[in-house]
Design a protein around this motif. Sequence first.
Motif, PDB file in Angstrom:
ATOM      1  N   TYR A   1      -8.365  -5.288  -4.404  1.00  8.59           N
ATOM      2  CA  TYR A   1      -8.305  -5.866  -5.284  1.00  8.59           C
ATOM      3  C   TYR A   1      -8.520  -7.423  -5.401  1.00  8.59           C
ATOM      4  O   TYR A   1      -9.095  -7.975  -4.479  1.00  8.59           O
ATOM      5  CB  TYR A   1      -6.741  -5.822  -5.854  1.00  8.59           C
ATOM      6  CG  TYR A   1      -6.019  -6.758  -4.793  1.00  8.59           C
ATOM      7  CD1 TYR A   1      -5.583  -8.187  -5.047  1.00  8.59           C
ATOM      8  CD2 TYR A   1      -5.008  -6.221  -3.604  1.00  8.59           C
ATOM      9  CE1 TYR A   1      -4.915  -8.891  -4.039  1.00  8.59           C
ATOM     10  CE2 TYR A   1      -4.358  -6.898  -2.767  1.00  8.59           C
ATOM     11  CZ  TYR A   1      -4.378  -8.280  -3.130  1.00  8.59           C
ATOM     12  OH  TYR A   1      -3.398  -8.975  -2.350  1.00  8.59           O
TER      13      TYR A   1
ATOM     14  N   THR B   1       1.093  -0.185  -9.783  1.00  3.44           N
ATOM     15  CA  THR B   1       0.655  -0.292  -8.342  1.00  3.44           C
ATOM     16  C   THR B   1       0.989   0.751  -7.337  1.00  3.44           C
ATOM     17  O   THR B   1       0.559   0.890  -6.121  1.00  3.44           O
ATOM     18  CB  THR B   1       0.602  -1.583  -7.782  1.00  3.44           C
ATOM     19  OG1 THR B   1       2.039  -1.856  -7.776  1.00  3.44           O
ATOM     20  CG2 THR B   1       0.207  -2.615  -8.581  1.00  3.44           C
TER      21      THR B   1
ATOM     22  N   ILE C   1       0.741  -1.318   0.027  1.00  4.00           N
ATOM     23  CA  ILE C   1      -0.038   0.042  -0.092  1.00  4.00           C
ATOM     24  C   ILE C   1       0.783   1.146   0.018  1.00  4.00           C
ATOM     25  O   ILE C   1       1.638   1.511   0.779  1.00  4.00           O
ATOM     26  CB  ILE C   1      -1.050   0.210   1.119  1.00  4.00           C
ATOM     27  CG1 ILE C   1      -1.745  -1.454   1.416  1.00  4.00           C
ATOM     28  CG2 ILE C   1      -1.961   1.167   1.346  1.00  4.00           C
ATOM     29  CD1 ILE C   1      -2.563  -1.573   0.272  1.00  4.00           C
TER      30      ILE C   1
ATOM     31  N   LEU D   1      -5.791   5.345   4.017  1.00  2.14           N
ATOM     32  CA  LEU D   1      -5.540   4.725   2.676  1.00  2.14           C
ATOM     33  C   LEU D   1      -6.254   3.518   2.737  1.00  2.14           C
ATOM     34  O   LEU D   1      -6.473   2.900   3.670  1.00  2.14           O
ATOM     35  CB  LEU D   1      -4.063   4.238   2.651  1.00  2.14           C
ATOM     36  CG  LEU D   1      -3.067   5.226   2.715  1.00  2.14           C
ATOM     37  CD1 LEU D   1      -2.494   5.367   4.261  1.00  2.14           C
ATOM     38  CD2 LEU D   1      -1.844   5.251   1.888  1.00  2.14           C
TER      39      LEU D   1
ATOM     40  N   GLU E   1      -7.162  -5.615   7.325  1.00  2.00           N
ATOM     41  CA  GLU E   1      -7.412  -6.392   5.911  1.00  2.00           C
ATOM     42  C   GLU E   1      -8.449  -7.570   5.998  1.00  2.00           C
ATOM     43  O   GLU E   1      -8.226  -8.204   6.971  1.00  2.00           O
ATOM     44  CB  GLU E   1      -6.328  -6.588   5.407  1.00  2.00           C
ATOM     45  CG  GLU E   1      -5.240  -7.561   5.864  1.00  2.00           C
ATOM     46  CD  GLU E   1      -4.205  -7.893   5.045  1.00  2.00           C
ATOM     47  OE1 GLU E   1      -3.291  -6.746   4.534  1.00  2.00           O
ATOM     48  OE2 GLU E   1      -3.559  -9.066   5.068  1.00  2.00           O
TER      49      GLU E   1
ATOM     50  N   SER F   1      -6.680   7.594  -1.230  1.00  2.00           N
ATOM     51  CA  SER F   1      -5.954   7.959   0.116  1.00  2.00           C
ATOM     52  C   SER F   1      -6.491   9.474   0.057  1.00  2.00           C
ATOM     53  O   SER F   1      -6.663  10.407  -0.665  1.00  2.00           O
ATOM     54  CB  SER F   1      -4.566   7.776  -0.271  1.00  2.00           C
ATOM     55  OG  SER F   1      -3.950   8.846  -1.296  1.00  2.00           O
TER      56      SER F   1
ATOM     57  N   ASP G   1      -7.482   0.222  -0.022  1.00  2.00           N
ATOM     58  CA  ASP G   1      -6.974  -0.466  -1.331  1.00  2.00           C
ATOM     59  C   ASP G   1      -7.865  -2.034  -1.294  1.00  2.00           C
ATOM     60  O   ASP G   1      -8.061  -2.692  -0.325  1.00  2.00           O
ATOM     61  CB  ASP G   1      -5.363  -1.038  -1.121  1.00  2.00           C
ATOM     62  CG  ASP G   1      -5.074  -1.702  -2.639  1.00  2.00           C
ATOM     63  OD1 ASP G   1      -4.807  -1.020  -3.482  1.00  2.00           O
ATOM     64  OD2 ASP G   1      -5.142  -3.014  -2.862  1.00  2.00           O
TER      65      ASP G   1
ATOM     66  N   ASN H   1      -7.546   1.777  -5.647  1.00  2.00           N
ATOM     67  CA  ASN H   1      -6.980   2.467  -4.164  1.00  2.00           C
ATOM     68  C   ASN H   1      -7.322   3.924  -3.982  1.00  2.00           C
ATOM     69  O   ASN H   1      -7.436   4.636  -5.226  1.00  2.00           O
ATOM     70  CB  ASN H   1      -5.593   2.068  -3.843  1.00  2.00           C
ATOM     71  CG  ASN H   1      -4.645   2.626  -5.055  1.00  2.00           C
ATOM     72  OD1 ASN H   1      -4.717   3.923  -5.382  1.00  2.00           O
ATOM     73  ND2 ASN H   1      -3.808   1.639  -5.543  1.00  2.00           N
TER      74      ASN H   1
END
Length: 729
Positions: free
Chosen positions: A382, A178, A147, A378, A322, A403, A380, A401
Amino acid sequence: MTEHSYSLTTQPAGPRARLSALALACRLAPFALLLAPGAGFAQQTDDPLVLDPVDVTAERAAVPNVTERSDSYTIGATSTATRLDLAPRETPQTAITLTREQLEDFNLTNATSALQAAGVNVQRVETDRTYYSVRGFDVSNFQIDGIGLPFSSEEQLGDIDTFLYDHIEVLKGANGLTANPGNPAATVNFVRKRPTRDFQAEAALSYGSWDTVRGELDVSGPLDEAGRIRGRVLAVQQDGDSYLDRYSLEKTVFSAMLEADLNDRNTALFGYSEQRNRPNGIMWGALSVYDSEGDPIDYSRSKSFAPDWAYWDTKDKQAFAELTSWLGGGWQSRVSLNYREISSDAEQFLAYGVPDADTGAGLFTYASKYDRIERQLLGDAYLKGPFQLFGRTHEAVVGTNWSRSTTRWSSYDDAFNIPLPAGFDGDYPRPDFDNGLTSGADYTTYRRSVYGAGHFSVTDRLKLILGANHTRLDSSGYQTGDEHSYAESKTTPYAGVTYDFGGHYSAYASYTKIFSPQHLLGADLTLLDPIEGDSVEGGVKGEWFEGRLNASAGVFRTEQENTPEYGGFDSGAGVSYYNTVDAISKGYELTLAGQITDNWEASAGFTHLFSLEDKEGRTVRTYVPRNYLYVASTYQVPQVRGLEVGGSLIWQDDTSREQGATAAGETIVTRQDAYAVVNAMASYDIDEHFNVALNVNNLFDEEYYTSLYWEQTYYAAPRNATVTLTWAY
């Protein structure tokens, strides 16, 4: 090598059970066929053998590339380039990994020492501020667990502790897929240690030069009988003085994580980490290294202009969560959310000017009380996995993503332009800092990105990677009284290709665009224009011993517009300003990492720049070495069980910086001759739990400047040593 796990079942199996099921099935299959009715060779029958259908499913492990306790200097796969788990040979760029084994062998406890061992040129301009460069350009892309960290403060990253991380990945060259905004130098990805399914614990105590004491604790394992809930706690306390006059550092690091299998398909992770640095006697700026005649000034290596009251305290707090899901058919998704708060509080003192060649007078004062806080949020998400197309299996990843980064800082300055005596030794009283606000900033930056990539198996040997990232960046606010504002959208493509040949080799090539808005100020104290350009790389990679040894040889060309170069310090605004150049970098790079023999591990690399010039062919960024070599190697002595010895080498060729002109009009140039720094280590396993190690840095006591990035600099550390006692279970 990417781990694969399998389950012989018609229902999805949990990640832990899949590998053991496959191993058991493989071992029993020959016996099952022999025992099946009619399967023996002595018996013949007209009836065909019919077996019950077996469903084989494949899933990737959640964390397939853990390097701690692996005794390896290489890694199976990385995902920094594309989010896809690619072996080093499959990645169409130069990729270097600092494993936990190498970090521990050479006592690389902070990013500054660690990144030097990965071919990154470290420009330590002050005691607590560091810049990094690769292939002639500054590194600005830093990640944690993949990240990106938007516009992170280089002063904190300069001493980020490595104990919390399993390994550090350095992807050289541009990476706009990325790690947007794109940057031509490198992407540095710090990959966290995570809770383990089996209990393990480690504690270490070290004592080193200048009374530096460091303690470490790491405990990890299951929190319930089934192992579905796991935790990990890590802590570091370090305190010590320095070879520099009046400088000392106290550092505290802490992290706690909780990981839980919600069911057979979903795993959640929650964590918090914090690092506090408390340095005293810090340098703001460094030493004026030439006099009015342009001659170098001879200082002792301990020389510092910093008074004992100067400090620069920083705190880096991170909370993260996560959710990883295995969706079947090899597909996996991950959603991450991170909050980071970096704060600093400082009282700084700058002694600037050019001493007179005869009298030694000519230095003046500038003091500042400085506060800064940067808050980053932040996210993200996927999705990645295999798919079938034209009868072949390929891989794809799609993600997004975003931020939000808010930066506020203020400077209260005092003791302006007061002459200092000849031979100034840092003895200066602390000012009151009661003149009111001198300068400040308050701005917010938003980033929103979508990205996608495919790893296409065109043939068994030919693989193609195609991808793109579309990003919108918005920033608004003010900095040093002027507007800090921009709104930019950009699509950056990424293309790579690999071709396997000769069993152990692959040819590769890659291309990507560069785009990165800047937060640095020009001489007019307005924002510099965005960095733009492109980068191309190609070469050959090799892999031996089932991936335990990897090597690469590649050439690269990078063209970048609006490359920032340090221009000076604006004493009125209390900030540094930068000039820009359009630079083209050309060169080649060689790397080697892994196990050469059963007892011999090594990591090495060499970077050569053919040229680093502007578009008119003029040489630029002369403070960046054109040749850089790093080697690290350890050997387990077979004649003495438990004994390991090793050494490392960092070498760079000469660098220089034009500093202006004398009164007679002669150009003043500060030079740093080529130098090599050799480090040595020895480690001995007392028994299965205890180990004692000795690390000696700068073994031959080489004397050299830390950097010529700025017009001021200082000397690097002389020979020093650390003894460490480690207990592991």
